[in-house]
Design a protein around this motif. Sequence first.
Motif, mmCIF file in Angstrom:
data_model
loop_
_atom_site.group_PDB
_atom_site.id
_atom_site.type_symbol
_atom_site.label_atom_id
_atom_site.label_comp_id
_atom_site.label_asym_id
_atom_site.label_seq_id
_atom_site.Cartn_x
_atom_site.Cartn_y
_atom_site.Cartn_z
ATOM 1 N N GLU A 159 126.798 27.305 106.779
ATOM 2 C CA GLU A 159 126.989 28.726 107.036
ATOM 3 C C GLU A 159 126.206 29.211 108.242
ATOM 4 O OE1 GLU A 159 125.813 30.446 103.350
ATOM 5 O OE2 GLU A 159 127.722 30.017 102.338
ATOM 6 N N ALA A 160 125.151 28.468 108.586
ATOM 7 C CA ALA A 160 124.300 28.856 109.714
ATOM 8 C C ALA A 160 123.463 27.649 110.116
ATOM 9 C CB ALA A 160 123.394 30.018 109.313
ATOM 10 N N PRO A 161 122.886 27.655 111.326
ATOM 11 C CA PRO A 161 121.927 26.601 111.671
ATOM 12 C C PRO A 161 120.809 26.567 110.633
ATOM 13 C CG PRO A 161 122.529 27.850 113.622
ATOM 14 C CD PRO A 161 123.126 28.582 112.456
ATOM 15 N N VAL A 162 120.394 25.371 110.272
ATOM 16 C CA VAL A 162 119.462 25.214 109.161
ATOM 17 C C VAL A 162 118.017 25.377 109.625
ATOM 18 C CG1 VAL A 162 118.652 23.708 107.318
ATOM 19 C CG2 VAL A 162 121.075 23.716 107.962
ATOM 20 N N ALA A 163 117.366 26.374 109.073
ATOM 21 C CA ALA A 163 115.929 26.556 109.268
ATOM 22 C C ALA A 163 115.304 26.629 107.877
ATOM 23 C CB ALA A 163 115.647 27.833 110.049
ATOM 24 N N TYR A 164 114.172 25.957 107.714
ATOM 25 C CA TYR A 164 113.558 25.916 106.382
ATOM 26 C C TYR A 164 112.050 25.794 106.530
ATOM 27 C CZ TYR A 164 113.098 24.870 101.417
ATOM 28 O OH TYR A 164 112.776 24.922 100.094
ATOM 29 N N SER A 165 111.335 26.576 105.743
ATOM 30 C CA SER A 165 109.884 26.534 105.782
ATOM 31 C C SER A 165 109.369 26.361 104.365
ATOM 32 C CB SER A 165 109.324 27.822 106.401
ATOM 33 O OG SER A 165 107.909 27.788 106.428
ATOM 34 N N GLY A 166 109.115 25.107 103.993
ATOM 35 C CA GLY A 166 108.613 24.818 102.662
ATOM 36 C C GLY A 166 107.248 24.157 102.729
ATOM 37 N N ASN A 167 106.715 23.823 101.582
ATOM 38 C CA ASN A 167 105.425 23.137 101.540
ATOM 39 C C ASN A 167 105.549 21.655 101.863
ATOM 40 O OD1 ASN A 167 103.931 25.442 100.785
ATOM 41 N ND2 ASN A 167 104.499 25.167 98.634
ATOM 42 N N HIS A 168 106.765 21.104 101.700
ATOM 43 C CA HIS A 168 106.973 19.679 101.920
ATOM 44 C C HIS A 168 107.889 19.400 103.106
ATOM 45 C CE1 HIS A 168 105.205 18.731 97.934
ATOM 46 N NE2 HIS A 168 105.717 19.901 97.611
ATOM 47 N N TYR A 169 108.815 20.299 103.375
ATOM 48 C CA TYR A 169 109.786 20.094 104.452
ATOM 49 C C TYR A 169 109.859 21.347 105.308
ATOM 50 C CZ TYR A 169 111.197 16.355 101.286
ATOM 51 O OH TYR A 169 111.192 15.261 100.465
ATOM 52 N N GLN A 170 109.853 21.129 106.631
ATOM 53 C CA GLN A 170 109.980 22.237 107.572
ATOM 54 C C GLN A 170 111.027 21.865 108.625
ATOM 55 O OE1 GLN A 170 106.562 20.819 107.373
ATOM 56 N NE2 GLN A 170 106.395 21.970 105.461
ATOM 57 N N LEU A 171 111.965 22.772 108.840
ATOM 58 C CA LEU A 171 112.968 22.609 109.883
ATOM 59 C C LEU A 171 113.050 23.907 110.673
ATOM 60 C CD1 LEU A 171 115.865 20.909 107.848
ATOM 61 C CD2 LEU A 171 114.346 19.809 109.487
#
Length: 341
Positions: free
Chosen positions: A130-142
């Motif tokens: 649905e959109a470019p993937v951005a993610y800010s987690g404790n284990h994975y960051q994109l």
Amino acid sequence: MKLGYHTSYWTSKPPAGAVECIATAERLGFDSVWTAEVYGSDAFTPLAWWGAATSKVRLGTNIVQMSARTPAATAMTAITLDYLSGGRFVLGLGASGPQVVEGWYGQSYPRPLERTREYIEIIRAVVAREAPVAYSGNHYQLPFPGGTGLGKPLKSTVHPLRSHIPIYLAAQGPKNIALAGEIADGYLPFFFAPRNNDYYRAALAEGFSRRDGGQAPADFEVVAGPNIVFDDDLETAADALRPWVALYVGGMGAKEANFHAASIARLGYEAEVEKIQQLYLAGHKKDAIAAVPTAMVEDVALVGPPDRVKDGLARWSESVVTTLLISGDEAHLNKIVDLLS
């Protein structure tokens, strides 16, 4: 119950007769075929290779170890296999244990439930496209924080065949089973025991209660199956599986973190599990095998004469399990299908 065929994971080489067994399973009307991995062969490659000769059965991984691949890499493979199979792919995931995660993959193991949630959220985002993937987690960051600073959110170049690929979660402890009920499309137990069915049902219900609507999706799957050994003598049949039980209870995981042992202990075998572990880890494998009681084998497997196995299959059909997994050669598959007919 639907039927699934499990090729199991490889030991020293590929399982003999897998191609023929998969063809037989599809001919017999099985719903699905599954592959596995530990720290040898991977699950995806044989599923693609063998699955190319099928046209109807669903193709699943039971299981892919999360630490072996980044979430984006797993999502890419899932999208690819789903396309190649015409929308028949099921992604089975699991966190594995600290010995494998830290010893084989060189990844950190703590907080596996949190890590699993993040991993699945990223896969869902990649597949949804649905959109470019951005993610800010404790284990994975994109994108990755740091490095060159040139990373940017990206969207899969491939438009997935399906915007939602089913994800099944392998779990044994109550919190992880509840997580499967909350965020996954299915649950993959190991050492499932029908007489402990209330335990699985309660843990899943806890997870379902956290979903929108507070209940299980109508198509939620529980995929599991016992090892089955036919023999007119019960003890001889149980003997065939004592080494398997002893291996998992005693040697598949550290003494402080063996989830298989914990599953068996929850059946009321705390003392027996302790003894098997002590013997196995001390190098007394034959004694550990001998310490596995027949009742323990019967709780997690089906052994003995055909009538006894048939009665056991009835107990499985009354449990939360929706797909019965079967392993073995062609003759074995045919025999079980005949029992169920």
